[in-house]
Design a protein around this motif. Structure first.
Motif, PDB file in Angstrom:
ATOM      1  N   SER A   1      18.020  69.200 103.503  1.00 26.05           N
ATOM      2  CA  SER A   1      17.815  69.025 102.120  1.00 26.05           C
ATOM      3  C   SER A   1      17.214  67.661 101.991  1.00 26.05           C
ATOM      4  O   SER A   1      17.429  66.834 102.716  1.00 26.05           O
ATOM      5  CB  SER A   1      18.642  69.420 101.314  1.00 26.05           C
ATOM      6  OG  SER A   1      19.830  68.557 101.329  1.00 26.05           O
TER       7      SER A   1
ATOM      8  N   ASN B   1      19.585  64.400  91.587  1.00 30.90           N
ATOM      9  CA  ASN B   1      20.841  64.871  92.159  1.00 30.90           C
ATOM     10  C   ASN B   1      21.847  63.884  92.230  1.00 30.90           C
ATOM     11  O   ASN B   1      21.765  62.642  92.615  1.00 30.90           O
ATOM     12  CB  ASN B   1      20.588  64.802  93.619  1.00 30.90           C
ATOM     13  CG  ASN B   1      19.363  65.998  93.901  1.00 30.90           C
ATOM     14  OD1 ASN B   1      18.802  65.930  95.049  1.00 30.90           O
ATOM     15  ND2 ASN B   1      19.210  67.027  92.788  1.00 30.90           N
TER      16      ASN B   1
ATOM     17  N   MET C   1      27.329  65.300  94.699  1.00 28.88           N
ATOM     18  CA  MET C   1      27.644  66.812  94.828  1.00 28.88           C
ATOM     19  C   MET C   1      26.814  67.764  94.606  1.00 28.88           C
ATOM     20  O   MET C   1      26.571  68.639  95.760  1.00 28.88           O
ATOM     21  CB  MET C   1      28.741  67.006  93.451  1.00 28.88           C
ATOM     22  CG  MET C   1      29.987  66.390  93.516  1.00 28.88           C
ATOM     23  SD  MET C   1      31.131  67.444  94.283  1.00 28.88           S
ATOM     24  CE  MET C   1      31.405  68.731  93.179  1.00 28.88           C
ATOM     25  N   GLU C   2      25.649  67.463  93.982  1.00 29.72           N
ATOM     26  CA  GLU C   2      24.496  68.536  93.798  1.00 29.72           C
ATOM     27  C   GLU C   2      23.579  68.472  95.379  1.00 29.72           C
ATOM     28  O   GLU C   2      23.327  69.473  95.858  1.00 29.72           O
ATOM     29  CB  GLU C   2      23.364  68.058  92.887  1.00 29.72           C
ATOM     30  CG  GLU C   2      23.988  68.554  91.553  1.00 29.72           C
ATOM     31  CD  GLU C   2      23.073  67.940  90.321  1.00 29.72           C
ATOM     32  OE1 GLU C   2      22.669  68.429  89.476  1.00 29.72           O
ATOM     33  OE2 GLU C   2      22.502  66.742  90.695  1.00 29.72           O
ATOM     34  N   SER C   3      23.409  67.253  96.053  1.00 25.96           N
ATOM     35  CA  SER C   3      22.773  67.317  97.320  1.00 25.96           C
ATOM     36  C   SER C   3      23.569  67.884  98.217  1.00 25.96           C
ATOM     37  O   SER C   3      23.088  68.593  99.215  1.00 25.96           O
ATOM     38  CB  SER C   3      22.680  65.565  97.630  1.00 25.96           C
ATOM     39  OG  SER C   3      21.901  64.968  96.583  1.00 25.96           O
ATOM     40  N   LEU C   4      25.113  67.661  98.272  1.00 25.58           N
ATOM     41  CA  LEU C   4      25.923  68.380  99.241  1.00 25.58           C
ATOM     42  C   LEU C   4      25.712  70.043  99.086  1.00 25.58           C
ATOM     43  O   LEU C   4      25.682  70.991  99.970  1.00 25.58           O
ATOM     44  CB  LEU C   4      27.406  67.897  99.266  1.00 25.58           C
ATOM     45  CG  LEU C   4      27.153  66.483  99.873  1.00 25.58           C
ATOM     46  CD1 LEU C   4      28.832  65.836  99.506  1.00 25.58           C
ATOM     47  CD2 LEU C   4      27.098  66.484 101.415  1.00 25.58           C
ATOM     48  N   TYR C   5      25.628  70.324  97.937  1.00 25.99           N
ATOM     49  CA  TYR C   5      25.696  71.840  97.491  1.00 25.99           C
ATOM     50  C   TYR C   5      24.314  72.529  97.964  1.00 25.99           C
ATOM     51  O   TYR C   5      24.386  73.296  98.362  1.00 25.99           O
ATOM     52  CB  TYR C   5      25.898  71.924  96.022  1.00 25.99           C
ATOM     53  CG  TYR C   5      25.647  73.289  95.437  1.00 25.99           C
ATOM     54  CD1 TYR C   5      26.410  74.171  95.603  1.00 25.99           C
ATOM     55  CD2 TYR C   5      24.215  73.558  94.755  1.00 25.99           C
ATOM     56  CE1 TYR C   5      25.828  75.735  94.887  1.00 25.99           C
ATOM     57  CE2 TYR C   5      23.945  74.881  94.355  1.00 25.99           C
ATOM     58  CZ  TYR C   5      24.906  75.910  94.566  1.00 25.99           C
ATOM     59  OH  TYR C   5      24.524  77.141  93.994  1.00 25.99           O
ATOM     60  N   GLN C   6      23.415  71.627  97.753  1.00 26.28           N
ATOM     61  CA  GLN C   6      22.100  72.178  98.232  1.00 26.28           C
ATOM     62  C   GLN C   6      21.820  72.333  99.653  1.00 26.28           C
ATOM     63  O   GLN C   6      21.398  73.238 100.079  1.00 26.28           O
ATOM     64  CB  GLN C   6      20.871  71.140  97.677  1.00 26.28           C
ATOM     65  CG  GLN C   6      20.814  71.269  96.269  1.00 26.28           C
ATOM     66  CD  GLN C   6      19.757  70.271  95.716  1.00 26.28           C
ATOM     67  OE1 GLN C   6      18.987  69.331  96.476  1.00 26.28           O
ATOM     68  NE2 GLN C   6      19.479  70.273  94.552  1.00 26.28           N
TER      69      GLN C   6
ATOM     70  N   ASP D   1      24.437  72.702 101.738  1.00 32.13           N
ATOM     71  CA  ASP D   1      25.274  73.720 102.120  1.00 32.13           C
ATOM     72  C   ASP D   1      24.770  74.933 101.857  1.00 32.13           C
ATOM     73  O   ASP D   1      25.037  76.109 102.727  1.00 32.13           O
ATOM     74  CB  ASP D   1      26.482  73.639 101.389  1.00 32.13           C
ATOM     75  CG  ASP D   1      27.870  74.450 101.785  1.00 32.13           C
ATOM     76  OD1 ASP D   1      28.040  74.555 103.004  1.00 32.13           O
ATOM     77  OD2 ASP D   1      28.157  75.219 100.764  1.00 32.13           O
ATOM     78  N   LYS D   2      23.913  75.190 100.662  1.00 31.34           N
ATOM     79  CA  LYS D   2      23.200  76.597 100.318  1.00 31.34           C
ATOM     80  C   LYS D   2      22.317  76.895 101.385  1.00 31.34           C
ATOM     81  O   LYS D   2      22.065  77.927 101.770  1.00 31.34           O
ATOM     82  CB  LYS D   2      22.563  76.457  98.749  1.00 31.34           C
ATOM     83  CG  LYS D   2      22.343  77.654  98.189  1.00 31.34           C
ATOM     84  CD  LYS D   2      21.760  77.680  96.818  1.00 31.34           C
ATOM     85  CE  LYS D   2      21.200  78.803  96.250  1.00 31.34           C
ATOM     86  NZ  LYS D   2      20.954  78.559  94.967  1.00 31.34           N
TER      87      LYS D   2
ATOM     88  N   TYR E   1      23.996  78.193 104.415  1.00 34.63           N
ATOM     89  CA  TYR E   1      24.513  79.611 104.075  1.00 34.63           C
ATOM     90  C   TYR E   1      23.470  80.434 104.119  1.00 34.63           C
ATOM     91  O   TYR E   1      23.629  81.525 104.734  1.00 34.63           O
ATOM     92  CB  TYR E   1      25.075  79.673 102.584  1.00 34.63           C
ATOM     93  CG  TYR E   1      25.727  80.673 102.154  1.00 34.63           C
ATOM     94  CD1 TYR E   1      26.809  81.106 102.667  1.00 34.63           C
ATOM     95  CD2 TYR E   1      25.074  81.549 101.229  1.00 34.63           C
ATOM     96  CE1 TYR E   1      27.585  82.331 102.020  1.00 34.63           C
ATOM     97  CE2 TYR E   1      25.753  83.010 100.807  1.00 34.63           C
ATOM     98  CZ  TYR E   1      26.959  83.327 101.332  1.00 34.63           C
ATOM     99  OH  TYR E   1      27.440  84.322 100.771  1.00 34.63           O
TER     100      TYR E   1
ATOM    101  N   TYR F   1      16.292  73.617 101.890  1.00 35.36           N
ATOM    102  CA  TYR F   1      16.435  73.889 100.521  1.00 35.36           C
ATOM    103  C   TYR F   1      15.153  73.752  99.652  1.00 35.36           C
ATOM    104  O   TYR F   1      14.387  72.866  99.698  1.00 35.36           O
ATOM    105  CB  TYR F   1      17.419  73.036  99.865  1.00 35.36           C
ATOM    106  CG  TYR F   1      18.001  73.205  98.601  1.00 35.36           C
ATOM    107  CD1 TYR F   1      18.767  74.163  98.078  1.00 35.36           C
ATOM    108  CD2 TYR F   1      17.247  72.424  97.626  1.00 35.36           C
ATOM    109  CE1 TYR F   1      19.179  74.492  96.884  1.00 35.36           C
ATOM    110  CE2 TYR F   1      17.483  72.576  96.164  1.00 35.36           C
ATOM    111  CZ  TYR F   1      18.357  73.717  95.776  1.00 35.36           C
ATOM    112  OH  TYR F   1      18.340  73.770  94.687  1.00 35.36           O
TER     113      TYR F   1
END
Ligand SMILES: Nc1nc2c(ncn2[C@@H]2O[C@H](COP(=O)(O)OP(=O)(O)OP(=O)(O)O)[C@@H](O)[C@H]2O)c(=O)[nH]1
Length: 220
Positions: free
Chosen positions: A182, A189, A192-197, A199-200, A203, A216
């Motif tokens: 990403s 971002n 947290m948002e960057s890490l969430y992206q 990670d998504k 996934y 991403y």
């Protein structure tokens, strides 16, 4: 003078050193005060070195010697601020070894540890010294890529992916890994948002059958 003695008592107590300050004649007191002062300075220096060592250890992963999640958390913010100021690019790659649990189950935890160490060497060989590789947890790694576009981050993920597929791990043989990639936009971002992206994206790579790279996309 009184404060010195209190401080000397304090450090001696911490370091469990014997200390006797009774019956000091005035003439000798100067000498012992001076050596007491020196002792305090020396102990303070040792305390400082000890703290620096502790601080270093707290950001290093014991098994791999890589920086850990805490280090990445701390430095991610610094990198984000830098790219914001200099209008540079920053990307993230999250890598997770596929079906790692099976390795532990079939070959034992110690072999799993060896695989993790081999895996990180493989990662290190394929990145630049300026890229920040850390162990995110378990069999998951993150690479923070300063001054790297999303296209180049995907290319790097492909290069690592190819290297992993070509590598034969000691006693285990072939392994695969899944990748999330990403871009970090410091204007929109949060960390947290960057890490969430990222990670998504990882996934999704797992969900789509593993052993692949997913970047991403904003509309997902
Ligand atoms: N040997 C070893 N195993 C670890 C370590 N940290 C985490 N693990 C193991 O890694 C495994 C991760 O298993 P899962 O989360 O089920 O993932 P997986 O088997 O890789 O499956 P997918 O991620 O879905 O491909 C667990 O068995 C953990 O015990 C470690 O430091 N050493």
């Amino acid at each position: 003078m009184g404060l010195w003695i209190l401080e000397l008592k304090r450090v001696c107590k911490i370091l469990q050193l014997p200390l006797s300050l009774s019956c000091t004649p005035p003439i000798f007191f100067e000498v012992s005060a001076h050596s007491a002062y020196k002792t305090i300075q020396e102990i303070r220096e040792k305390e400082k070195i000890h703290l620096i060592e502790l601080e270093k250890l707290s950001v290093i992963d014991q098994l791999t010697g890589l920086r850990n999640r805490r280090y990445l958390d701390d430095n991610f913010e610094i990198e984000r601020q830098k790219i914001k100021r200099n209008n540079q690019k920053l990307c993230l790659i999250m890598i997770d070894i596929d079906l790692f649990k099976r390795i532990n189950d079939e070959y034992g935890h110690q072999m799993g540890d060896t695989v993790l160490q081999e895996f990180l060497i493989l990662l290190q060989k394929n990145i630049r010294v300026t890229d920040l590789l850390s162990r995110w947890g378990g069999e998951e790694f993150i690479i923070l890529l300063p001054e790297t576009s999303l296209e180049n981050a995907i290319n790097l993920a492909k290069k690592i992916h190819t290297a992993i597929n070509a590598f034969s791990f000691a006693n285990i043989g072939k392994l695969t890994a899944s990748f999330g990639v990403s871009k970090v936009d410091p204007n929109t971002n949060s960390n947290m948002e960057s890490l969430y992206q990222v990670d998504k994206a990882l996934y999704q790579a797992k969900n789509q059958g593993r052993n692949r790279i997913v970047a991403y996309k904003n509309n997902e």
